[in-house]
Design a protein around this motif. Structure first.
Motif, PDB file in Angstrom:
ATOM      1  N   THR A  51       0.826  -1.201   0.000  1.00 20.13           N
ATOM      2  CA  THR A  51       0.000   0.000   0.000  1.00 20.13           C
ATOM      3  C   THR A  51       0.864   1.257   0.000  1.00 20.13           C
ATOM      4  O   THR A  51       0.606   2.200  -0.757  1.00 20.13           O
ATOM      5  CB  THR A  51      -0.930  -0.004   1.227  1.00 20.13           C
ATOM      6  N   GLU A  52       1.886   1.288   0.845  1.00 21.50           N
ATOM      7  CA  GLU A  52       2.761   2.456   0.923  1.00 21.50           C
ATOM      8  C   GLU A  52       3.501   2.688  -0.391  1.00 21.50           C
ATOM      9  O   GLU A  52       3.616   3.821  -0.856  1.00 21.50           O
ATOM     10  CB  GLU A  52       3.763   2.288   2.071  1.00 21.50           C
ATOM     11  N   MET A 109     -20.843  -3.983   2.881  1.00 21.51           N
ATOM     12  CA  MET A 109     -19.445  -4.393   2.840  1.00 21.51           C
ATOM     13  C   MET A 109     -18.923  -4.279   1.416  1.00 21.51           C
ATOM     14  O   MET A 109     -19.639  -4.554   0.453  1.00 21.51           O
ATOM     15  CB  MET A 109     -19.279  -5.840   3.333  1.00 21.51           C
ATOM     16  N   ALA A 110     -17.655  -3.855   1.296  1.00 19.74           N
ATOM     17  CA  ALA A 110     -16.980  -3.776   0.002  1.00 19.74           C
ATOM     18  C   ALA A 110     -15.532  -4.177   0.197  1.00 19.74           C
ATOM     19  O   ALA A 110     -14.875  -3.695   1.123  1.00 19.74           O
ATOM     20  CB  ALA A 110     -17.076  -2.365  -0.586  1.00 19.74           C
ATOM     21  N   CYS A 111     -15.027  -5.036  -0.666  1.00 21.17           N
ATOM     22  CA  CYS A 111     -13.694  -5.607  -0.492  1.00 21.17           C
ATOM     23  C   CYS A 111     -12.785  -5.217  -1.645  1.00 21.17           C
ATOM     24  O   CYS A 111     -13.218  -5.088  -2.798  1.00 21.17           O
ATOM     25  CB  CYS A 111     -13.766  -7.129  -0.393  1.00 21.17           C
ATOM     26  N   ALA A 112     -11.506  -5.027  -1.330  1.00 22.25           N
ATOM     27  CA  ALA A 112     -10.452  -4.847  -2.326  1.00 22.25           C
ATOM     28  C   ALA A 112      -9.142  -5.238  -1.669  1.00 22.25           C
ATOM     29  O   ALA A 112      -8.866  -4.844  -0.536  1.00 22.25           O
ATOM     30  CB  ALA A 112     -10.394  -3.407  -2.828  1.00 22.25           C
ATOM     31  N   GLY A 113      -8.316  -6.007  -2.385  1.00 19.34           N
ATOM     32  CA  GLY A 113      -7.031  -6.396  -1.838  1.00 19.34           C
ATOM     33  C   GLY A 113      -7.185  -7.175  -0.555  1.00 19.34           C
ATOM     34  O   GLY A 113      -7.929  -8.149  -0.463  1.00 19.34           O
ATOM     35  N   VAL A 170      -8.317   4.880  -2.950  1.00 22.31           N
ATOM     36  CA  VAL A 170      -7.746   3.707  -2.291  1.00 22.31           C
ATOM     37  C   VAL A 170      -6.793   3.037  -3.276  1.00 22.31           C
ATOM     38  O   VAL A 170      -6.914   3.207  -4.491  1.00 22.31           O
ATOM     39  CB  VAL A 170      -8.838   2.712  -1.848  1.00 22.31           C
ATOM     40  N   PRO A 171      -5.806   2.262  -2.779  1.00 28.17           N
ATOM     41  CA  PRO A 171      -4.876   1.568  -3.676  1.00 28.17           C
ATOM     42  C   PRO A 171      -5.580   0.514  -4.514  1.00 28.17           C
ATOM     43  O   PRO A 171      -6.665   0.045  -4.188  1.00 28.17           O
ATOM     44  CB  PRO A 171      -3.858   0.932  -2.712  1.00 28.17           C
ATOM     45  N   LYS A 172      -4.901   0.111  -5.609  1.00 28.48           N
ATOM     46  CA  LYS A 172      -5.478  -0.848  -6.537  1.00 28.48           C
ATOM     47  C   LYS A 172      -4.837  -2.232  -6.453  1.00 28.48           C
ATOM     48  O   LYS A 172      -5.381  -3.184  -6.976  1.00 28.48           O
ATOM     49  CB  LYS A 172      -5.326  -0.346  -7.980  1.00 28.48           C
ATOM     50  N   LEU A 173      -3.676  -2.345  -5.835  1.00 33.14           N
ATOM     51  CA  LEU A 173      -2.990  -3.632  -5.785  1.00 33.14           C
ATOM     52  C   LEU A 173      -3.549  -4.494  -4.671  1.00 33.14           C
ATOM     53  O   LEU A 173      -4.551  -4.148  -4.040  1.00 33.14           O
ATOM     54  CB  LEU A 173      -1.488  -3.411  -5.611  1.00 33.14           C
ATOM     55  N   GLU A 174      -2.847  -5.626  -4.375  1.00 32.96           N
ATOM     56  CA  GLU A 174      -3.345  -6.530  -3.354  1.00 32.96           C
ATOM     57  C   GLU A 174      -2.895  -6.129  -1.962  1.00 32.96           C
ATOM     58  O   GLU A 174      -2.791  -6.957  -1.070  1.00 32.96           O
ATOM     59  CB  GLU A 174      -2.916  -7.971  -3.657  1.00 32.96           C
TER      60      GLU A 174
END
Length: 948
Positions: free
Chosen positions: A242-243, A684-688, A757-761
């Motif tokens: 994330t960073e 609820m919403a999920c990402a990574g 928000v970030p797009k990666l895992e």
């Protein structure tokens, strides 16, 4: 076990295998698996099975430890090599040039070339020291993610890297100019390259800081993939990703702004109109897109095309040679007609001659026909790179408007897609709804640039009649693609919108999405109010094979499951106007079905009574789901408001808790996520590696880790904008969605907020300022859904790389549709196996040839990599630093699967919201209603910028 641990620490897979054999020999009762059934007594067999299970478990666990140790070694070696390269720049180039006597270059020119190299070296020297101490204690504490977070979350790192990246183009230009004007400098570069062991050029050294963060991200992705759940380093690795993504995004944005300012100033100096030049210099117009295109006239002309918010500018005039494709085709056709005549004449010969007969003449004809087909394919490919613009001209003598056609050839099909999409969005951005369309939440007076935010395409009523109260609930299947005049072979796509009225009847409206605005094509009536929808895609080929190929036609196609207020679940067998109900599922108490999810062939239904019913597939393949054989899982006394599928686990909310249900065993685990028992988890919403949750009361949303349910972040939505607080004490969240790096939040006041928000895992933490849409509903935002479609990579292929402008080509015009909301979220969770995922770091380096990384072409990875290596190790003659008029080159880090597959993907996405009425927010929550009944159910459709 101790020897297995020792083998893992040794870091060799061969040692691990030898240790496993040794352990087997020292356990006398350990038998081969095929001999377990021959043992005397059941206890001995059970003991053998237990030992084998323990051994398999330890083998998998310690194999992951071995792989993690290898990846750690790669990180150490990579960092050591990188730091040595930085030191070589300072010690072998910067310092000798500064101390040279006589002077090779003036200090005024040397300092900009090596700007910020010393500071970057200092940052990574400290990181290497911390890395070495972490390696020393690796056997007792396998943890490295927190070190990346501590080292690269500092503002100093962003500052020095941003300065270096923004200065890179200028540094290359200075080196190129010095090579041309200072022979001593060029000779200095040649000597340094020859004397080095690896023969790397100065360019090859200076490009490494630009490549560094994509390398870090790839290494950490590999480390995360080989870190089991529950490991102490799992969450720190996700936070580190994330960073790094946040850092890359900030570098991208600062580089984009720097390029935009430079290009705008260059355009201001080039235009002859003083008023327009003054407007550009005062930054009244911002750059949207600029590229070198070839204007197709009688003789091709190279033009520099600038797409600004204040207009389109075409500059430059460089004549090229005449186009050859059509001329060569005409020549081949002429030659074919001549050879056909010769064939007829050869057939009239009375004598017999060697190599002069009808068979040879026919071979000539066939060869020419093959060449003609190849040339026609090249012309067809070139047409896929042709951009036609209708440009308004001066009115004629009668005052009538006059327009003319301008035709450009783009470098590749992807460039054409980008131009068409940007021009299409520019038309939408000029509408009143998008001027302005968004405001910064923390600064209400500052509007957002149209091209950097979602654009409202349309707003329209949902149901044709208005007599009954019809609350719209969330549709969960829609696909949307709109690329203006760019033609694609899309199959029909639809969106289902459902609701219920005061007459206790359910209403389903089916919209077609094959036009710029959704169009209603069919209405359905059901006997009870509709509470939820779930789209079940068609089983994959592997699933069909597992079922033995015995599935019925209804079970092998996509389905829509509709949950009703009377407890029934209707299963429709088609998504379009031919939709028919194939199956009706019942629950024992007739309790309302509030939510539906599917996973691994099973259908999960959340009921108002706090029970989840699981319907399994019919084993004989003659039906979709078996209504009689179902299992009931009691979660509590509160309603099951929402569910979420993560891997092989279903998350279900019940009151203030979330219960995870294992899909295979249906085992449950309960976790409390809110301290107030009166508050329920509503969305609820999920990402990574994170799940955002909203609650039935309050304006806060919370981020939880998907594996430990640890609270990672909490945001109060009501503080994000003063527009949300007018006339109300508190704001309640009514819908959540994560789509393409934005967390969309719908409120009970009808306002919609987006948060980056970030797009990666990694962890989807909110990383920047939020935006609030000026376009809002009059009542609560009932749902937010994402719709997407992806162009096939075949479309972006270049079948040839000819020298003439007409030789730029594409592939077949095909596209592949995806399943909207689920496909978007799965791409962020890394579940699209076999497809490369682009790392966000994309430095746009203008006017420099031979830049690092892969350019946006369809060349193979081997070609791209060899090209990069040839630049780093080519002879120092100054050409690799040269400025050119080629189109932009992008530096792109790729996260691909182990097979090295790389795919350029173009994704068009939209977000659709539903609620009562439509209004514009102007200084207060009441806003301005734009006509129509405020009780009318309205759909709003936002187009997101095209992603590649």
């Amino acid at each position: 076990v101790q020897q297995l641990m020792k083998a893992a620490r040794s870091g060799t897979k061969d040692g691990l295998e030898r240790t496993k054999i040794a352990v087997m020999r020292k356990v006398p009762f350990l038998q081969r698996r095929d001999q377990i059934g021959k043992s005397d007594g059941r206890a001995s067999a059970d003991g053998s099975l237990a030992v084998w299970s323990l051994l398999d478990f330890l083998t998998d666990l310690l194999s992951a430890q071995v792989v993690r140790r290898h990846i750690l070694g790669s990180i150490i070696q990579s960092e050591r090599s990188y730091l040595e390269s930085l030191k070589r720049i300072s010690q072998e180039y910067h310092r000798p040039l500064m101390e040279a006597d006589p002077r090779i270059l003036s200090q005024r020119k040397i300092r900009p070339i090596f700007f910020r190299v010393r500071e970057i070296t200092q940052c990574h020297s400290m990181f290497q020291i911390a890395l070495a101490s972490r390696v020393a204690e690796w056997d007792t504490n396998e943890k490295i993610g927190d070190l990346f977070v501590a080292s690269f979350s500092k503002s100093m790192v962003l500052d020095v890297y941003s300065d270096y990246v923004n200065n890179f183009t200028n540094a290359m230009a200075l080196i190129k100019k010095a090579c041309m004007s200072k022979p001593a400098f060029l000779e200095f570069l040649k000597k340094k390259q020859v004397s080095s062991v690896d023969r790397i050029t100065l360019y090859g050294l200076m490009v490494k800081p630009i490549q560094r963060f994509p390398q870090f991200i790839l290494l950490l992705q590999d480390m995360l993939k080989n870190t089991p759940k529950g490991h102490v380093d799992r969450l720190p690795l996700q936070l580190a990703l994330t960073e790094l993504e946040m850092l890359a995004e900030k570098l991208n944005e600062q580089k984009r702004i720097a390029d935009q300012i430079a290009e705008t100033h260059q355009l201001a100096r080039s235009v002859s109109d003083r008023l327009l030049s003054k407007q550009l210099s005062s930054e009244q117009g911002s750059l949207v897109l600029c590229e070198t295109l070839i204007e197709t006239v009688y003789v091709p002309v190279v033009r520099h095309v600038y797409f600004m918010t204040v207009g389109l500018f075409v500059l430059g005039k460089t004549l090229l040679g005449p186009p050859r494709l059509y001329q060569e085709l005409q020549e081949l056709q002429h030659d074919l007609s001549v050879v056909e005549e010769v064939t007829l004449l050869v057939g009239t010969l009375q004598g017999t001659y060697q190599n002069l007969n009808t068979t040879v003449a026919q071979d000539w004809c066939l060869a020419l026909q093959r060449l003609i087909r190849i040339k026609e394919e090249q012309i067809q490919c070139a047409n896929k790179c042709r951009l036609r613009l209708q440009v308004p001209g001066r009115p004629d003598k009668s005052g009538r408007p006059v327009s003319f056609m301008v035709v450009f050839n783009t470098p590749n099909p992807l460039s054409k897609i980008s131009w068409v999409n940007r021009l299409h969005l520019a038309k939408i951005a000029l509408r009143g709804e998008n001027s302005p369309g968004w405001l910064y939440g923390e600064d209400e007076g500052k509007t957002i640039a149209s091209f950097s935010s979602p654009l409202l395409v349309c707003h329209m009523p949902v149901f044709a009649t208005k007599s009954a109260e019809r609350k719209v609930t969330g549709p969960f299947h829609c696909i949307f693609l709109h690329l203006s005049s760019w033609r694609t072979a899309l199959r029909s796509t639809y969106i289902w919108v459902v609701g219920g009225g005061e007459d206790s009847q359910g209403h389903i409206e089916i919209f077609s999405l094959n036009r710029p605005a959704p169009r209603a094509v069919k209405s359905l009536q059901v006997g009870s109010a509709v509470r939820c929808l779930e789209f079940v895609p068609a089983p994959s080929r592997s699933e069909d094979l597992e079922a033995g190929g015995q599935r019925a036609a209804s079970a092998s196609a996509a389905n829509i499951c509709v949950g009703l207020d009377d407890g029934r679940i209707l299963v429709y067998g088609s998504l379009d106007t031919a939709a028919q109900c194939l199956l009706t599922l019942h629950n024992p108490g007739g309790c309302p079905v509030l939510c539906l999810k599917h996973s691994s062939g099973a259908l999960f239904a959340g009921l108002q009574s706090g029970v989840v019913i699981v319907y399994g597939r019919n084993q004989n393949g003659e039906d979709l789901w078996d209504s009689d054989s179902h299992r009931c899982i009691s979660l509590g006394s509160e309603p099951v408001r929402t569910m979420l599928v993560l891997d092989d686990v279903v998350w279900a909310s019940c009151g203030n808790s979330v219960i995870t249900i294992d899909v295979s065993s249906l085992a449950t685990q309960k976790s409390e996520v809110h301290s107030d028992p009166a508050v329920s988890v509503a969305h609820m919403a999920c990402a990574g590696g994170g799940v955002w949750m909203a609650f039935s009361e309050g304006s806060s949303i919370r981020l939880f880790h998907t594996e430990t349910l640890e609270l990672l972040q909490e945001i109060n939505i009501s503080t994000r904008s003063s527009l949300l607080n007018a006339g109300q004490k508190n704001t309640r969240v009514t819908s959540l969605l994560i789509c393409q790096g934005l967390l969309w939040v719908g409120t009970d006041q009808g306002a919609i907020i987006t948060l980056p928000v970030p797009k990666l895992e990694g962890i989807p933490k909110i990383t920047g300022k939020g935006m609030i849409s000026v376009n809002a509903h009059c009542g609560p935002v009932d749902f937010l859904v994402a719709a997407s479609s992806t162009l096939s990579p075949e479309l972006l292929k270049r079948d040839s790389f000819g020298e003439s402008p007409d030789s730029a080509c594409g592939g077949e015009e095909r596209s592949s549709d995806t399943s909207s909301q689920e496909s978007l979220q799965q791409s962020y969770q890394g579940e699209e196996k076999g497809k490369g995922r682009g790392v966000l770091l994309q430095y746009k380096l203008r006017s420099t040839s031979g830049l690092p990384g892969w350019p946006l072409t369809a060349q193979s990875d081997g070609a791209s990599q060899s090209s990069l290596e040839s630049l780093e190790h080519s002879v120092e003659d100054g050409s690799i630093y040269g400025l050119s008029d080629d189109p932009d080159t992008w530096v792109r880090g790729r996260s691909c699967e182990r097979d090295g597959a790389r795919r350029d993907r173009v994704t068009s996405a939209a977000v659709i919201s539903g609620g009562k009425g439509f209004r514009r927010l102007k200084g207060g929550a009441t806003g301005t209603r734009t006509g129509g009944d405020c009780l009318e159910n309205i759909l709003m459709v936002w187009q997101l910028p095209l992603t590649v």
